[in-house]
Design an enzyme around this catalytic site. Structure first.
Site, PDB file in Angstrom:
ATOM      1  N   HIS A 153       0.798  -1.227   0.000  1.00  0.00           N
ATOM      2  CA  HIS A 153       0.000   0.000   0.000  1.00  0.00           C
ATOM      3  C   HIS A 153       0.829   1.275   0.000  1.00  0.00           C
ATOM      4  O   HIS A 153       0.326   2.343  -0.357  1.00  0.00           O
ATOM      5  CB  HIS A 153      -0.985   0.000   1.177  1.00  0.00           C
ATOM      6  CG  HIS A 153      -2.233  -0.770   0.893  1.00  0.00           C
ATOM      7  ND1 HIS A 153      -2.321  -2.120   1.109  1.00  0.00           N
ATOM      8  CD2 HIS A 153      -3.426  -0.398   0.369  1.00  0.00           C
ATOM      9  CE1 HIS A 153      -3.530  -2.549   0.750  1.00  0.00           C
ATOM     10  NE2 HIS A 153      -4.214  -1.519   0.296  1.00  0.00           N
ATOM     11  N   GLY A 154       2.063   1.207   0.423  1.00  0.00           N
ATOM     12  CA  GLY A 154       2.867   2.436   0.365  1.00  0.00           C
ATOM     13  C   GLY A 154       4.176   2.309   1.105  1.00  0.00           C
ATOM     14  O   GLY A 154       4.345   1.434   1.966  1.00  0.00           O
TER      15      GLY A 154
END
Lengths: 485, 351
Positions: free
Chosen positions: A324-325
């Site tokens: 996700h990041g």
């Protein structure tokens, strides 16, 4: 390019549809695919043309490697190509997405001073890399047919799902593009597509972007929040991220439907979930599916005893957090979800004894708190935010929160009703929050609407109005702040 | 209902709704994109990046004042009286040379009657790259005559409700007409003087390192001035261009001195002047030798912005020829600047 932009709605989409169906009408099927690939490259490179090179390079390398694996009989050679495929895709993702994060942590731990690259993350790289990874893995297993290059390129680039998913499998899309019955404009599909697109646009532009203003205000000054306002901001983010992401996916589903292509469902009313396991069966379903197929099951899934199952679940959520990041916040968010998932599995029988509404509340509350970790800029801010919820004290909704929603239609209503209803803006904001909350818990989602879609006059007018309201909300008037003044 | 009928209803209703939203915007035209302001409305003019191109395209004028916030306080009525012109003012606060030159070019292309352009040249913008733009996303759909890209203008609820309804229809009920004297003018909203200027100024630490004005710096200034100042003048020989270096205060020179940038500033101004003076239809003015102005902080609200009296003076000085740089005097002018500003007792400002 974004779906929620003037150029997409008024130029790109009509041109894509006309070109695709126009070429197909003259039985130029291959050319129609090439046209769609070309349009997808335009869509992708609209903000930064150099992205096109990255994506084109990624497609070519993956296709060649997969082709090799599907053609060669030597197991060793296929293994080498498979390893190259994994290294290439994960390497690309690491280079663009995680390099700076990795180096900055190395610098902190080892007190070194390696330079950061400050690379601009190519849009949707996580999505198209995962889609291609799935094809590479399946090519190694020889469970896929040998697609021609254009079919493969279209599977990766097809613009409706290119930058924000759903993460489609080749087996879902390529056969649909080969289906001759889908080459002709179909009014039923087109109508359903327009309906889905209008719902998606309304969710994204009218609800998510409005709530996003409150979230932006709240996270800009976490220390300034008290408990009341921190909880409102937290709830707004929970609703924003759902309406934003699922709205965008609805638009993707609607656009694809206009092309007679069915994309897989990505959201199934996740805030109706009564357990965290149920939540992950409903939230970003194609990502969950990817992790299940390509990580959880290869690790042994639930076939090797409960402790191994817990470990596998934990690994999947750790990878999900990383995906996700590139920030510790995402990793912690993934871990927190993993831990709660395992906790729910361990104490399943106790959870099962609780009334459904209590389970729903526990799940929804947990998801809310976890989203704070996801949204925060740093773990320090997470701590600050939770600190404000616990110790901030209770008070009225701040004027700053009300003012952050500077919507002209609110000002218009306020202009006429202010003297009669003094807190009209606050009432309107709370109305949006309550509507969003109710819609996400009680109303049918867009995929359910598509299944039961029955064209009628009222629906047509509602759809037209949502499209209209969405379109006139796409632009704004910028301030051009002159900071030196 | 069949899907075809459904689609017909959706798109017909959508077209009607969009037309209803666009009609008042096109009719009233709050950013004057299509026509002059309507007589029956008062327009609250405060968004120059949206308005200026409409003003340039649709107004009747033969002289134009433009520049950054250093030109906001010019009174076009004074310019008309001094130069015998019919003047409009289109300032772009914070804009780069490129951004301002684009507007000047537009005026030259749109208006055959244009005779005079008065433009402020900010010293800080002289040594920026030629393609530098201060603002990324500008409403460029208002800067051309292409109808198809006007979609963000006519289908935009902010322009419909805020600009058309509130800032024009409602403003007409209680507002007053914005003249070009008042347009963007801010002078009455601020205090002036040493205390005011210094309160907004954080003096940098003095550095011993001086930024070298080397060949690449000369090349950058040359490109910037050639592309964004001179070329437009050369392409429009019938228009006279009165350009002036905006006279920043002594505190600006202190900042540059502290940063090791003072000589770099003066050198770049000289390079720019040398290039500009090759152009016959540009008159270039510099008031950096007007020490009564520069060193008296009563004339300033911060380190660069002067009061409206200075704007009036600048118009008169330009008409009189005061501060006019020529091929014969410019070298002396910049030598004098070096002599004065490199030897100034800057610490005395803070005593």
């Amino acid at each position: 390019m974004l779906f929620n932009s003037y150029i997409f709605v008024f130029l790109f989409l009509p041109l894509s549809l006309a070109g695709y169906f126009g070429l197909n009408k003259f039985r130029l099927y291959s050319l129609a695919k090439v046209f769609l690939i070309g349009m997808s490259f335009w869509f992708y490179g609209y903000f930064n043309p150099s992205y096109i090179v990255i994506m084109a390079g990624s497609i070519c390398v993956n296709y060649i490697l997969s082709y090799g694996m599907l053609t060669l009989n030597s197991k060793n050679l296929r293994k080498i190509l498979f390893a190259l495929g994994l290294i290439f895709n994960i390497g690309i993702l690491f280079y663009f997405k995680y390099y700076d994060f990795f180096i900055s942590n190395v610098n902190i731990i080892f007190k070194t001073d390696f330079n950061l690259m400050h690379l601009v993350l190519p849009l949707g790289i996580s999505f198209f890399t995962f889609q291609q990874l799935s094809y590479v893995i399946d090519s190694y297993k020889k469970t896929v047919p040998k697609y021609n290059f254009f079919d493969y390129a279209l599977f990766v680039t097809y613009f409706p799902q290119l930058i924000a998913g759903p993460i489609v499998l080749h087996s879902e899309v390529v056969p649909q593009f080969a289906d001759l019955s889908g080459k002709k404009l179909n009014a039923d599909n087109f109508a359903a597509g327009v309906m889905a697109f209008s719902f998606g646009m309304a969710k994204k532009v009218l609800i998510a972007d409005t709530l996003g203003k409150i979230v932006g205000w709240g996270f800009a000054d976490v220390w300034g929040l008290d408990s009341t306002n921190a909880i409102i901001v937290m709830l707004c983010y929970t609703l924003q991220i759902y309406f934003d992401f699922s709205g965008y996916c609805d638009m993707a589903t609607g656009i694809a439907k206009m092309f007679n292509i069915n994309l897989p469902m990505n959201f199934n009313s996740p805030y109706k979930a009564v357990t965290i396991l149920d939540f992950w069966d409903r939230w970003h379903m194609t990502l969950t599916r990817f992790f299940t197929y390509y990580i959880y099951i290869p690790l042994g899934g639930n076939r090797k005893g409960k402790y191994r199952t817990y470990l596998n679940v934990f690994i999947v959520f750790l990878v999900s957090g990383i995906w996700h990041g590139a920030n510790w916040t995402f990793i912690v968010w993934g871990l927190v979800h993993g831990i709660f998932n395992i906790f729910t599995r361990i104490f399943k029988k106790y959870f099962d004894m609780l009334p459904k509404i209590v389970n729903w509340f526990i799940t929804f509350a947990f998801v809310n708190f976890a989203w704070v970790i996801f949204r925060a800029d740093s773990l320090t801010q997470v701590k600050e935010f939770f600190g404000r919820i616990v110790k901030g004290g209770w008070g009225p909704v701040y004027q700053g929160l009300i003012d952050s929603v500077a919507l002209p239609e609110f000002d218009f209503i306020n202009f006429y009703l202010e003297n009669r209803i003094p807190d009209i803006k606050l009432i309107l904001i709370m109305g949006v929050i309550i509507f969003a909350m109710s819609a996400s818990v009680f109303m049918k989602n867009t995929n359910e609407r598509l299944k039961t879609f029955n064209p009628n006059f009222v629906n047509a007018v509602v759809v037209a109005f949502m499209l209209f309201y969405g379109i006139i909300s796409l632009g704004g008037v910028s301030e051009f702040l002159y900071f030196n003044f | 209902m069949s899907s075809k009928k459904y689609l017909a209803v959706v798109f017909s209703a959508l077209a009607v709704l969009l037309a209803l939203a666009a009609a008042p915007i096109i009719n009233i035209d709050p950013f004057m994109h299509y026509h002059m302001p309507k007589e029956e409305y008062l327009y609250s003019m405060y968004k120059p990046w949206y308005l200026n191109y409409g003003i340039i395209k649709n107004f009747d004028y033969n002289a134009l004042i433009t520049g950054t916030s250093m030109t906001d306080n010019f009174k076009t009525s004074e310019a008309d009286a001094i130069f015998g012109t019919n003047t409009i003012k289109v300032p772009f606060d914070g804009a780069s040379f490129k951004e301002i030159d684009m507007a000047v070019r537009e005026a030259c292309e749109e208006n055959d009657n244009l005779k005079l352009v008065i433009r402020g040249l900010d010293p800080v913008n002289v040594f920026k790259p030629a393609d530098y733009e201060e603002y990324g996303e500008k409403p460029t759909y208002l800067y051309d005559d292409i109808i198809f890209n006007d979609v963000p203008y006519i289908f935009n609820k902010e322009i419909l409700i805020n600009e058309t309804f509130f800032n024009t229809i409602i403003y007409t009920r209680w507002g007053s007409k914005t003249s070009f004297d008042d347009y963007m003018a801010w002078y009455s909203s601020y205090n002036y003087g040493k205390q005011e200027v210094l309160s907004k100024y954080t003096r940098p630490e003095k550095t011993d390192q001086k930024l070298e004005y080397n060949a690449s710096a000369v090349e950058m200034v040359t490109e910037n001035i050639t592309e964004n100042v001179i070329n437009t003048a050369k392409e429009n020989p019938n228009v006279e261009f009165y350009y002036f270096y905006a006279p920043y205060s002594i505190v600006y020179f202190d900042r540059e001195n502290q940063n090791g940038m003072l000589e770099y500033n003066i050198d770049s101004l000289e390079t720019a002047a040398e290039l500009i003076l090759e152009c016959d239809n540009i008159k270039l003015f510099s008031f950096f030798d007007n020490y009564d102005l520069i060193c008296n902080l009563d004339n300033y609200k911060d380190i660069i912005h002067y009061s409206e009296k200075t704007n009036t003076d600048i118009l008169n000085w330009m008409k009189e020829g005061t501060g006019l740089l020529t091929k014969d005097n410019y070298k002396q002018h910049f030598d004098n600047m070096r002599q004065f500003y490199l030897n100034y007792d800057y610490d005395s400002i803070f005593e």
